[in-house]
Scaffold this active site. Structure first.
Site, PDB file in Angstrom:
ATOM      1  N   GLU A   1       0.925  -6.154 -11.947  1.00 60.90           N
ATOM      2  CA  GLU A   1       0.105  -4.956 -12.195  1.00 60.90           C
ATOM      3  C   GLU A   1      -1.242  -5.283 -12.840  1.00 60.90           C
ATOM      4  OE1 GLU A   1       0.605  -2.393 -10.714  1.00 60.90           O
ATOM      5  OE2 GLU A   1       2.747  -2.313 -10.263  1.00 60.90           O
TER       6      GLU A   1
ATOM      7  N   ASN B   1       5.416  -0.377  -1.430  1.00 58.35           N
ATOM      8  CA  ASN B   1       6.511  -0.856  -0.576  1.00 58.35           C
ATOM      9  C   ASN B   1       5.963  -1.640   0.618  1.00 58.35           C
ATOM     10  OD1 ASN B   1       8.254   1.101  -2.069  1.00 58.35           O
ATOM     11  ND2 ASN B   1       6.968   2.544  -0.927  1.00 58.35           N
TER      12      ASN B   1
ATOM     13  N   GLY C   1       1.378   7.552  -9.051  1.00 62.70           N
ATOM     14  CA  GLY C   1       0.251   7.717  -8.143  1.00 62.70           C
ATOM     15  C   GLY C   1       0.590   7.270  -6.735  1.00 62.70           C
ATOM     16  N   ALA C   2       1.127   6.053  -6.629  1.00 66.66           N
ATOM     17  CA  ALA C   2       1.475   5.509  -5.318  1.00 66.66           C
ATOM     18  C   ALA C   2       2.320   4.258  -5.497  1.00 66.66           C
ATOM     19  CB  ALA C   2       0.207   5.163  -4.540  1.00 66.66           C
ATOM     20  N   MET C   3       2.906   3.799  -4.372  1.00 68.45           N
ATOM     21  CA  MET C   3       3.849   2.682  -4.437  1.00 68.45           C
ATOM     22  C   MET C   3       3.658   1.727  -3.262  1.00 68.45           C
ATOM     23  SD  MET C   3       6.319   1.227  -6.003  1.00 68.45           S
ATOM     24  CE  MET C   3       6.980  -0.305  -5.388  1.00 68.45           C
TER      25      MET C   3
ATOM     26  N   HIS D   1      -1.468  -5.264  -3.543  1.00 69.91           N
ATOM     27  CA  HIS D   1      -0.142  -5.715  -3.970  1.00 69.91           C
ATOM     28  C   HIS D   1       0.555  -6.530  -2.877  1.00 69.91           C
ATOM     29  CE1 HIS D   1       0.814  -4.349  -7.951  1.00 69.91           C
ATOM     30  NE2 HIS D   1       0.708  -3.057  -7.704  1.00 69.91           N
TER      31      HIS D   1
ATOM     32  N   HIS E   1      -5.531  -0.687  -4.421  1.00 72.09           N
ATOM     33  CA  HIS E   1      -4.538  -1.269  -5.346  1.00 72.09           C
ATOM     34  C   HIS E   1      -3.213  -1.539  -4.634  1.00 72.09           C
ATOM     35  CE1 HIS E   1      -2.547  -1.657  -9.364  1.00 72.09           C
ATOM     36  NE2 HIS E   1      -1.511  -1.199  -8.686  1.00 72.09           N
ATOM     37  N   GLU E   2      -2.707  -0.539  -3.963  1.00 70.55           N
ATOM     38  CA  GLU E   2      -1.392  -0.717  -3.324  1.00 70.55           C
ATOM     39  C   GLU E   2      -1.490  -1.737  -2.178  1.00 70.55           C
ATOM     40  OE1 GLU E   2       0.682   0.379  -5.226  1.00 70.55           O
ATOM     41  OE2 GLU E   2      -0.388   2.027  -6.205  1.00 70.55           O
TER      42      GLU E   2
HETATM   43  N1  BES Z   1       3.961  -0.242  -8.571  1.00 70.33           N
HETATM   44  C1  BES Z   1       3.228   0.875  -9.027  1.00 70.33           C
HETATM   45  C2  BES Z   1       3.951   2.177  -8.874  1.00 70.33           C
HETATM   46  C3  BES Z   1       5.080   2.392  -9.844  1.00 70.33           C
HETATM   47  C4  BES Z   1       4.850   2.570 -11.165  1.00 70.33           C
HETATM   48  C5  BES Z   1       6.366   2.474  -9.423  1.00 70.33           C
HETATM   49  C6  BES Z   1       5.913   2.797 -12.030  1.00 70.33           C
HETATM   50  C7  BES Z   1       7.415   2.685 -10.280  1.00 70.33           C
HETATM   51  C8  BES Z   1       7.182   2.854 -11.595  1.00 70.33           C
HETATM   52  C9  BES Z   1       1.906   1.000  -8.286  1.00 70.33           C
HETATM   53  O1  BES Z   1       1.405  -0.168  -7.760  1.00 70.33           O
HETATM   54  C10 BES Z   1       0.906   1.469  -9.289  1.00 70.33           C
HETATM   55  O2  BES Z   1       0.605   0.729 -10.180  1.00 70.33           O
HETATM   56  N2  BES Z   1       0.418   2.693  -9.150  1.00 70.33           N
HETATM   57  C11 BES Z   1      -0.462   3.307 -10.104  1.00 70.33           C
HETATM   58  C12 BES Z   1      -1.842   3.477  -9.575  1.00 70.33           C
HETATM   59  C13 BES Z   1      -2.666   2.233  -9.655  1.00 70.33           C
HETATM   60  C14 BES Z   1      -4.005   2.426  -9.023  1.00 70.33           C
HETATM   61  C15 BES Z   1      -2.819   1.713 -11.064  1.00 70.33           C
HETATM   62  C16 BES Z   1       0.138   4.677 -10.366  1.00 70.33           C
HETATM   63  O3  BES Z   1       1.028   5.080  -9.639  1.00 70.33           O
HETATM   64  O4  BES Z   1      -0.298   5.309 -11.308  1.00 70.33           O
HETATM   65 ZN    ZN Z   2       0.443  -1.468  -9.074  1.00 68.20          ZN
END
Ligand code: BES
Ligand code: ZN
Length: 848
Positions: free
Chosen positions: A313, A258, A254-256, A294, A290-291
């Site tokens: 997480e 960084n 979904g997103a990251m 973090h 969420h991001e």
């Molecule tokens: N850190 C994660 C993104 C991620 C997940 C990177 C797996 C590499 C491997 C990010 O903070 C995240 O948790 N994103 C979720 C959405 C969130 C609202 C739960 C996602 O990408 O689904």
């Molecule tokens: Zn996350």
């Protein structure tokens, strides 16, 4: 062929084996000469010895051009250059290590490391993608400051931290490799600013491809609200002078988060009323938050190792859920989060992929970004807060930020601050992190001679590798209602800590128990009770979750009896549903949730748990019959009810209007069952927003409207995100007999690009998640089709292939013939020399 179980494969990593690095890296100077086929990455690592041992750097698919130590090329006897490791023999206590490597971002279809998407360069480093960029200690407990220089003709060059000159970035906050990011492309920004509570001015930018600027406002607004909320609620302010968000079309997740440069799947940034639904807006708001959150829970305080993933997480999901509750209303948000938890995490916990919130071993860490780590991880934090109380919670979390800022931490560090703040031993509570499986709580009631007694019994089912479980600490929030539905005893919390316990009350008459209020623990309640009590709760409970839950239990009971015994849908239940649907005292969003029936997957799991082998086709038909019964019961009221919940005027994505649209959509679905699509057609033709249009589109697909798919396509073929909806809806709303054929036909289109994860998920996920009766067709065609596509995607994008393979994790629920058909496909995948990612998932699913 790989036959070993994950426990036996040589690559298995164990929590118990954690050891700090002998040599760490404190600063990284890295420069990029960008080129699609030959990007040159020159890096200089400032290294410092911390203990005895060799320094082993990680790298993957790198063409190594040079390695020097303190400016001197390394002799053959002072290092070993392996396929995925670079080992330094006898390194000094302090030194500079310089490497030059070449990589080819244009050939990177795994979307991990440095890759290209529509001509733009982009990185994804979590969890272990940085090693695909250059040699480094690619693990979260190595935290370094960064200087980054990007050399390219592209107009926009971004990295973490603050910009010092064009394409030159400095990040003063020590961070692990997984938070590194680089973006380069022809991008345009929508900008704003935010002044922190510390008086710092922060430039905010949402970067998108030219042409998408008009769809960035909501994400930017959500960002500002998130920043203000984290200051207000947690006292956490932002810590750089710029915060950049970039939208990218090709993205596995979904997103990251960084540092200072969040990268988003474009579907979670871009929104306009014409192209995005209310659900899209809600997702954008939540994921932006969420991001952003973090930055403190993940970046400033990070994880010591990947086994501690829930530390960032689970906590950040807990925080984004709190945020959404504040923005959108507690009750409806909580019910939605519980529905999601049950649909994904309870399912995971009940099958071969069950694992603890903190796993103890893995082969590929990407396979552990799961509903258990995320959603159950968030529930565990919610329980902690309930158990120690809001005040101790506030103190504990403040202590956590104060004590651990700048560190890479463990769950032990996390629990210790709350043990101190609450002066409470959390040893038993910690079982929530180590014991997999959803606890069952059985409730029985007894009333005689003025004494009301509740007997409680808990058990945790066996899960892979964990045959026997200990009793957990389960916070049970409850209240009592009298027979008329008045609350006679307000909410209080009792802790169930043993296998069995009782609560007693002196009362003149038997009350109606409202238990597990607010879903106070992620457990399955087994409570056989009179329908009359459930109807009382549905009509009167002050706790919105329990009120909704009473309706859900009634509906599930009716559906299960209709499926297994051909029972009729009784007037008592239908009247209750109709009453609530028309109850103007309840908010529309709540009524929409109360009107929705349990999903086909939920019913399949419940039947299985009741000892009945689920028949997906029969579940589908019975559920439709139940919808029809509700539709008949509401019949003539439907048009007026819809009119009463119309949202005239300009579209607003706010919760109030979204709730009305959700209720209208539910009502339109019912009306469609009676009018063959006449009302839906009117909505489709006149809708001025994508929420209403998609609702009508789904209804028209349900009734087999011959024109609507082509009409939709004619209007939207230019828009990738809208077309994802088109792809998915057609598969999800095909009849079970047609679904595989529809999906197959769609995959043959020129605009079906399987290397785009959104498009792949739209079609393949449209079948596995959106059309269970089609996926589970008795002839096995769904299983074979999905396997074909997983095996096609796996060589280029193992992460998404492995993630999508979880569609098979419920296979043990079904009949022997279906089980044999699934096993055939699992065997086929195992024999196809799959990636490490897919191999691990298949091994776990076959083993159980
Ligand atoms: N850190 C994660 C993104 C991620 C997940 C990177 C797996 C590499 C491997 C990010 O903070 C995240 O948790 N994103 C979720 C959405 C969130 C609202 C739960 C996602 O990408 O689904
Ligand atoms: Zn996350």
């Amino acid at each position: 062929m790989r036959d070993a179980t994950p426990e036996q494969t040589p690559e298995t990593v164990h929590l118990a084996d954690y050891a700090p690095v002998p040599v760490t890296v404190t600063h990284l100077d890295v420069s990029f000469q960008l080129d699609p086929k030959a990007t040159r990455v020159s890096s200089r690592l400032t290294c410092k010895r911390q203990g005895p041992g060799e320094m082993v750097l990680n790298g993957e698919g790198l063409k190594t051009l040079s390695v020097t130590l303190d400016g001197v090329p390394l002799d053959a006897d002072r290092h070993t250059l392996g396929d995925r490791t670079l080992t330094l023999h006898g390194a000094p206590d302090e030194f500079l290590l310089e490497t030059v490597v070449e990589i080819a971002p244009a050939d990177n279809k795994a979307l991990s490391g440095l890759y290209m998407s529509n001509g733009m360069y982009c990185t994804q480093c979590e969890a272990e993608g940085f090693r695909r960029i250059t040699w480094m200690l690619d693990r979260p407990d190595v935290m370094a400051t960064y200087d980054v220089a990007i050399d390219s003709d592209l107009p926009v060059l971004l990295s973490n931290g603050n910009e010092r000159a064009a394409g030159v970035w400095h990040d003063p906050w020590p961070k692990p490799t997984y938070l590194f990011a680089l973006v380069a492309g022809d991008l345009v920004a929508t900008s704003d600013s935010f002044t922190t509570m510390e008086g710092k001015d922060v430039a905010l930018n949402v970067w998108v491809r030219p042409g998408d600027e008009d769809r960035t406002a909501y994400a930017l607004d959500a960002l500002k609200r998130s920043m203000a909320w984290d200051e207000e609620v947690y006292g956490r302010a932002y810590d750089l002078s710029v915060f950049n968000i970039v939208a990218v079309d090709d993205f596995n997740m979904g997103a990251m988060e960084n540092k200072g440069l969040n990268v988003f799947n474009s579907r979670y940034v871009l929104a306009s009323p014409e192209t995005a639904t209310d659900a899209d807006y809600a997702n954008i708001e939540r994921i932006v938050a969420h991001e952003y959150f973090h930055n403190w829970t993940g970046n400033r305080i990070t994880c010591r190792d990947w086994f501690q993933l829930c530390l960032k997480e689970g906590l950040t999901v807990f925080r984004d859920e709190q945020f959404s509750q504040d923005q959108r209303g507690y009750a409806v948000q909580r019910i939605g989060d519980v529905m999601n938890l049950r649909a994904r995490q309870f399912r995971e916990d009940a099958g071969p992929l069950a694992h603890p919130v903190r796993p103890e071993s893995f082969v590929e860490i990407n396979n552990f970004y799961t509903a258990t780590v995320y959603e159950k991880g968030a529930e565990v934090i919610g329980m902690l807060r309930t158990l120690i109380g809001a005040e101790a919670w506030d103190q504990g979390i403040a202590l956590y930020f104060e004590r651990h800022d700048g560190e890479a931490c463990t769950i032990e560090d996390w629990l210790a601050v709350f043990e101190e703040a609450a002066e409470r031993d959390l040893t038993q509570f910690k079982l929530w992190y180590s014991q997999a499986g959803t606890p069952r709580v059985r409730v029985t009631e007894h009333f005689s001679d003025g004494l009301y007694r509740i007997d409680l019994a808990q058990s945790v089912p066996p899960t892979p590798g964990q045959p026997d479980k200990q009793p957990m600490v389960i916070p049970l929030a409850f209240g009592l209602l009298d027979r008329e539905g008045n609350e006679s005893r307000p909410t209080e919390v009792r802790e169930l800590t043993t296998a069995g316990d009782s609560l007693t009350f002196d009362l003149a008459e038997k009350p109606v128990l409202s238990i597990l209020r607010g879903f106070s623990a992620p457990v399955i309640l087994e409570f056989d009770r009179p329908d009359a009590d459930r109807l009382t709760l549905l009509a009167h409970d002050t706790d919105a979750f329990c009120r909704w839950e009473a309706g859900r239990v009634l509906a599930k009971d009716r559906l299960m009896r209709a499926i297994s015994e051909d029972a009729e849908f009784d007037a008592g239940w239908l009247d209750a549903v109709a009453t609530l649907a028309q109850d103007d005292n309840a908010e529309p969003a709540f009524r929409a949730l109360a009107l929705a029936l349990p999903s086909e997957d939920d019913l399949a799991q419940s039947l299985h748990e009741a000892g009945i082998v689920p028949d997906p086709e029969r579940i589908h038909l019975t559920r439709r019959a139940a919808q029809m019964a509700v539709a008949e019961r509401l019949a003539n009221a439907l048009p007026d009810l819809r009119a009463a919940n119309a949202t005239p005027g300009a579209y607003s994505p706010a919760a109030e209007d979204a709730g009305k649209r959700a209720l209208s959509a539910g009502l339109l679905k019912l009306q469609t069952m009676r009018d063959g699509g006449a009302a839906a057609r009117r909505v489709y033709d006149t809708a001025d927003n994508m929420t209403d249009r998609m609702a009508a589109f789904a209804c028209l697909l349900d009734v087999g409207d011959p024109d609507v798919a082509a009409q939709f396509e004619a209007d939207w073929s230019h828009d990738r995100l809208v077309m994802d909806k088109w792809f998915m809806a057609q598969v999800a709303h095909a009849t079970p007999v047609d679904a595989v054929g529809v999906a197959e036909r769609l995959t043959k289109r020129a605009d079906f690009d399987p290397s785009n994860p959104n498009r792949f998920r739209a079609v393949i996920g449209g079948l596995t998640a959106g059309n269970p009766a089609g996926f589970h067709r008795a002839d096995g065609s769904g299983y074979a089709f999905v396997t074909d596509w997983l095996l096609r995607l796996d060589p280029s994008n193992p992460q998404t292939a492995a993630r999508m393979s979880t569609a098979f994790d419920s296979w043990r629920r079904y009949d022997a013939d279906r089980q044999a058909l699934v096993r055939e496909q699992l065997d086929r995948m195992a024999a196809a020399d799959p990636s490490r990612d897919l191999a691990e998932m298949v091994a776990r699913m076959r083993a159980a």
